[in-house]
Every structure is written in structure tokens, then in C-alpha cells.
Write an enzyme that holds these catalytic residues in place. Structure first.
Site, PDB file in Angstrom:
ATOM      1  N   LYS A 105       0.816  -1.226   0.000  1.00  0.00           N
ATOM      2  CA  LYS A 105       0.000   0.000   0.000  1.00  0.00           C
ATOM      3  C   LYS A 105       0.840   1.261   0.000  1.00  0.00           C
ATOM      4  O   LYS A 105       0.488   2.254  -0.645  1.00  0.00           O
ATOM      5  CB  LYS A 105      -0.959   0.015   1.207  1.00  0.00           C
ATOM      6  CG  LYS A 105      -0.303  -0.191   2.569  1.00  0.00           C
ATOM      7  CD  LYS A 105      -0.406  -1.599   3.050  1.00  0.00           C
ATOM      8  CE  LYS A 105       0.472  -1.883   4.253  1.00  0.00           C
ATOM      9  NZ  LYS A 105      -0.078  -2.820   5.168  1.00  0.00           N
ATOM     10  N   GLU A 129      -4.997  -5.591  -5.144  1.00  0.00           N
ATOM     11  CA  GLU A 129      -6.147  -5.825  -4.258  1.00  0.00           C
ATOM     12  C   GLU A 129      -5.721  -5.957  -2.799  1.00  0.00           C
ATOM     13  O   GLU A 129      -6.383  -5.446  -1.885  1.00  0.00           O
ATOM     14  CB  GLU A 129      -6.882  -7.102  -4.699  1.00  0.00           C
ATOM     15  CG  GLU A 129      -8.094  -7.460  -3.881  1.00  0.00           C
ATOM     16  CD  GLU A 129      -9.214  -6.443  -4.006  1.00  0.00           C
ATOM     17  OE1 GLU A 129      -9.803  -6.354  -5.080  1.00  0.00           O
ATOM     18  OE2 GLU A 129      -9.495  -5.731  -3.026  1.00  0.00           O
ATOM     19  N   GLY A 134      -6.657  -6.095   3.406  1.00  0.00           N
ATOM     20  CA  GLY A 134      -6.302  -7.522   3.386  1.00  0.00           C
ATOM     21  C   GLY A 134      -7.178  -8.350   2.476  1.00  0.00           C
ATOM     22  O   GLY A 134      -7.178  -8.186   1.257  1.00  0.00           O
ATOM     23  N   ILE A 136     -10.440  -8.454   2.070  1.00  0.00           N
ATOM     24  CA  ILE A 136     -11.722  -7.917   1.571  1.00  0.00           C
ATOM     25  C   ILE A 136     -11.530  -7.446   0.123  1.00  0.00           C
ATOM     26  O   ILE A 136     -10.662  -6.619  -0.135  1.00  0.00           O
ATOM     27  CB  ILE A 136     -12.206  -6.709   2.414  1.00  0.00           C
ATOM     28  CG1 ILE A 136     -12.274  -7.063   3.894  1.00  0.00           C
ATOM     29  CG2 ILE A 136     -13.546  -6.214   1.904  1.00  0.00           C
ATOM     30  CD1 ILE A 136     -12.615  -5.880   4.787  1.00  0.00           C
ATOM     31  N   LYS A 205      -3.880   3.538   2.549  1.00  0.00           N
ATOM     32  CA  LYS A 205      -5.007   2.773   1.988  1.00  0.00           C
ATOM     33  C   LYS A 205      -6.142   3.707   1.557  1.00  0.00           C
ATOM     34  O   LYS A 205      -6.761   3.506   0.505  1.00  0.00           O
ATOM     35  CB  LYS A 205      -5.508   1.768   3.030  1.00  0.00           C
ATOM     36  CG  LYS A 205      -4.471   0.681   3.351  1.00  0.00           C
ATOM     37  CD  LYS A 205      -4.828  -0.066   4.619  1.00  0.00           C
ATOM     38  CE  LYS A 205      -3.837  -1.148   4.955  1.00  0.00           C
ATOM     39  NZ  LYS A 205      -4.004  -1.699   6.306  1.00  0.00           N
TER      40      LYS A 205
END
Ligand code: HSE
Length: 437
Positions: A105, A129, A134, A136, A205
Site C-alpha cells: 500500500k 487488491e 487484506g 476484503i 489505503k
């Protein structure tokens, strides 16, 4: 068809999880991807980790550039973390025409614009992703599942360590440092835990989420960032008495003037689902004009939950290996030449309700002085609690105020004036309050 060969950079928590999941679910993954996917080459400074993980049949090097420059490797999976040498490795992989999957990130938030431009030029994919929340699949949800929507705002608990600390403080009355040490032992915390507790990890994030929600370039440096280190057990208790839970939220909101992009402790009504996301779990609430609210919940850290996202990205990349670059989902959800220059708004311009906790002298007239300043600033008070003094002789008491929504700049002015009163001791604790309705 020959299997696709993966080069793995790093065999730490997430690298180990990724190798394990790819091996354990190899058959099912091949059925999904249309061909086998094998880890062929691994870069790690701890070669003994490969033995521990039962990875005996692959090539290992201590120099990550060997993997990035290897002609047999089609997809480089960067799980080293940090800015450097991750950036140099990713750019070199792209230069060599390899696709990249990363969980990094910090790298995407700070260098993503440059990395995506280079990937675009070379016609390769950079999938990330696992960089946010994490396991999700929030990037996929925002980029694809919600593509019909004009996203209005999103609010997320996107740092598992911070959420774990706040939950343990509230439920078990544990001390901050003690819980942080446990999060480190469990492999949730960043190498530098100040990234977790001071909100930097969440800001990384959030800037990624904000960018793909609103179609703007990544602007980590403009994110307002406040951590949880000043939250006391008293705040957690008082918030609860008022009907709220304190969560460390990343909030991105589109307004007429621009985009709010802010990370800070936030009081949320207990009745909201997201207020009840506890421990290391993450959740992101997204509001789109067509769909309304959607909520995404799951493990935000840990070896196999994060590997779940990494492997899903690898499968996605394998599926579209032969697709023309212009037919792939754009890195930042919107076509690169359609990104908007909507400004990120300074924190002083936002509007929020506020919780204020102040230590005041225990005599008559104090409350009147405080409320006079708030009244002069047109700040309307929703609730006031004056805590019982600890004894009849106690000279100071805690006063807790809850305000209605007000401009942050006006609140800063009022706080400064109140702090300068002789009857107020020390700094005022301020927590923003969001109803998220
Ligand atoms: N330190 C991060 C967290 C790891 O606690 O959420 C996952 O990004």
C-alpha cells in the site's frame, strides 16, 4: 497449456501465506484460471523459510533482481513491502514486460501514479487488491461491482492493528502498549508500528480508495492524518456512555468544493453495523448514488487472508494475459486520460460534529464560560456531561461536550479560546463524530 510461472519477492507473513495457498488450492485455482499457476522462483533473505513452508522444488535467490530479470517468470509478486527497493523492483519488472501483483500500500499510495503510467506504456498490469483491507475484495468492488455509481463517500476501518488496540482497550481495559505488542507478535502490525498507530498505514489505503472511488490521481500527501495514540481509556468509556464507539476511520467524501480525504479517530453511533466491527477485522462502508449503502467486512491483515487477495489478483492477471491492454480494467478504475483534477480539501474546511473532553476547575461559572465561547462561535451543543469529582475535595473535573455539526476552522478557533481560559487545565481532547447515515 503450460503453467504460468510466478516469481515471488519475499517469504514473510504474506509471502508464506501466498505460497501456501497457491500450493494447497493448486487444482481449484487451475480450474478457475484455465491453466496451472506455479511459484517458480523466490527471493528471500531467509532461505530456510522455504524449507519451513515445504517449498523444496523451486529456485531460491537472495537477490530479488534475479527474479525480476528472469525470462521464465511471467508475473512478479512483490511482497517485500516499503518504498525501496520495492519501487525499483516493480519498475524493473514492468520494464521487462512482466505483470506485477503487489500487496504494498505504501508503494502504490506514494508511487502509484508513476508505476501505473509506466505499466500503461508497457502494456502490463499492476494488481494491488491486497494493498487495502487484506482479504476484503474492496478494490474489485469499487472498480467493477460499483462501476455504475457516482460514489458519494466511503468510510472504512482499514487498519487492523488500530482496531485491535481500540477494541481491547474498550472491552478489557488493557493498556495501549500491551495490546500493540500483541498485534506485533501476531504479525498484524507494520515493521514500523507508528505507521499503524499514527494513521499512516490507513492514509496509504484511504488515498488508494479515494482515487478509485472518485477517479482522481493518488494524493497520499494531501490526506489529513491523525492516529489513535492520544485516545485514552476515559474517552472510550465516555463515548460509550454517550451511545458511541470510537473507531479509527478513513473517510473520503465528494463535496461540491472537492474531495475530503481524512484519517482520524471517529465516534460512530453504536447502532451502525460498522461501529461493531471489532478486533483485527476491517470494514468499508460505501455510499453510491444508485446502490445506496454497501458494507464490506473481513480480515484486514494476516497471512492467508491477505494471500487470498494476492492469489485472486494472480488469477485475474492469468485470465487476461492475452487481452489487449485497452480492454482491461484501468488501474485506477477510470481511464487514465479521464482522471479529474478535483482538489483534496484542507481539513479546516470540513464539517463535522465534535466530542470535546476538557479538564476544568471544579467551581460554579466554569461551564458558563465555556458555553459562552461556543455560543459566540455559533456552535450548538447537543449534550454536556460533567463527571462527578473523584472526591469532595477534588479541584478538577472532566467536562464532556457533544456539539452539532460545525465547520472545523470555527471549532479550532473555539478550542483555542477555551484552552486559554484560566479555569481550563491542559489541552482539550477533540474527536470528530460522524453519523454515517
Ligand atoms: N498493519 C496493517 C494493519 C496490516 O494492521 O491493518 C495490513 O495492511
Amino acid at each position: 497449456m503450460n503453467p504460468v510461472k510466478i516469481g515471488l519477492l519475499g517469504l514473510g507473513t504474506v509471502g508464506g501465506g501466498t505460497a501456501t495457498v497457491l500450493k494447497r488450492n493448486a487444482e481449484e485455482i487451475a480450474r478457475r484460471a484455465g491453466r496451472g499457476i506455479i511459484v517458480d522462483y523466490v527471493a528471500t533473505l531467509e532461505p530456510e523459510r522455504a524449507d519451513e513452508l515445504g517449498l523444496n522444488d523451486l529456485r531460491i535467490t537472495q537477490d530479488a533482481f534475479d527474479v525480476v530479470n528472469d525470462p521464465d517468470v511471467s508475473i512478479v509478486v512483490e511482497l517485500i513491502g516499503g518504498y525501496s527497493p520495492a519501487k525499483e523492483l516493480v519498475l524493473q519488472a514492468i520494464e521487462n514486460g512482466k505483470h506485477v501483483v503487489t500487496a504494498n500500500k505504501a508503494l502504490i499510495a506514494v508511487h502509484g501514479n508513476e508505476i501505473f503510467a509506466k505499466a500503461q506504456e508497457k502494456g502490463v498490469m499492476v494488481a494491488f487488491e491486497a494493498a487495502v483491507a487484506g482479504g476484503i475484495p474492496i478494490i474489485k468492488a469499487l472498480r467493477e461491482g460499483l462501476a455504475a455509481n457516482n460514489i458519494q463517500w466511503l468510510a472504512g476501518i482499514i487498519n487492523g492493528t488500530g482496531n485491535f488496540i481500540l477494541t481491547e482497550m474498550r472491552d478489557k481495559g488493557r493498556d495501549f502498549d500491551d495490546v500493540l505488542a500483541e498485534a506485533q507478535a501476531l504479525g498484524y502490525a507494520e515493521a514500523d508500528p507508528t505507521f499503524d498507530v499514527e494513521g499512516i498505514d490507513a492514509a496509504h489505503k484511504l488515498s488508494i480508495l479515494s482515487s478509485i472511488a472518485f477517479g482522481i490521481p493518488l494524493q497520499f500527501e494531501k490526506t489529513y492524518t491523525e492516529g489513535i495514540s492520544k485516545i485514552s481509556r476515559d474517552d472510550v468509556t465516555y463515548a460509550s456512555e454517550l451511545g458511541y464507539n470510537i473507531k479509527h476511520l478513513g473517510i473520503a467524501r465528494r463535496t461540491e468544493a472537492g474531495v475530503e480525504q481524512r484519517v482520524h479517530p471517529t465516534m460512530i453511533p453504536k447502532k451502525r453495523l460498522i461501529a461493531n466491527v471489532n478486533g483485527v477485522m476491517n470494514a468499508i462502508l460505501v455510499n453510491g448514488d444508485a446502490v445506496g449503502h454497501t458494507l464490506y467486512y473481513g480480515a484486514g491483515a494476516g497471512d492467508e487472508p491477505t494471500a487470498s487477495a494476492v492469489v485472486a489478483d494472480i488469477i485475474d492477471v492469468v485470465r487476461v494475459l492475452t487481452t489487449d491492454p485497452e480492454n482491461r480494467v484501468p488501474h485506477l478504475a477510470f481511464q487514465p486520460d479521464s482522471l479529474a483534477d478535483t482538489p483534496i480539501l484542507p481539513i479546516e474546511t470540513i464539517e463535522s460534529a465534535y466530542y470535546l473532553r476538557m479538564c476544568a476547575e471544579n467551581h460554579s461559572g466554569v461551564l458558563a464560560e465555556v458555553t459562552k465561547i461556543l455560543g459566540e462561535g455559533n456552535i450548538s451543543v447537543e449534550a454536556i456531561i460533567q463527571k462527578e469529582p473523584e472526591s469532595d475535595q477534588a479541584k478538577q473535573v472532566d467536562i464532556i461536550l457533544l456539539t452539532h455539526r460545525v465547520n472545523e476552522g470555527d471549532m479550532n478557533t473555539a478550542i483555542q479560546k477555551i484552552e486559554s481560559l484560566d479555569v481550563i487545565c491542559g489541552e482539550i481532547m477533540r474527536i470528530r463524530v460522524e453519523s454515517l447515515d
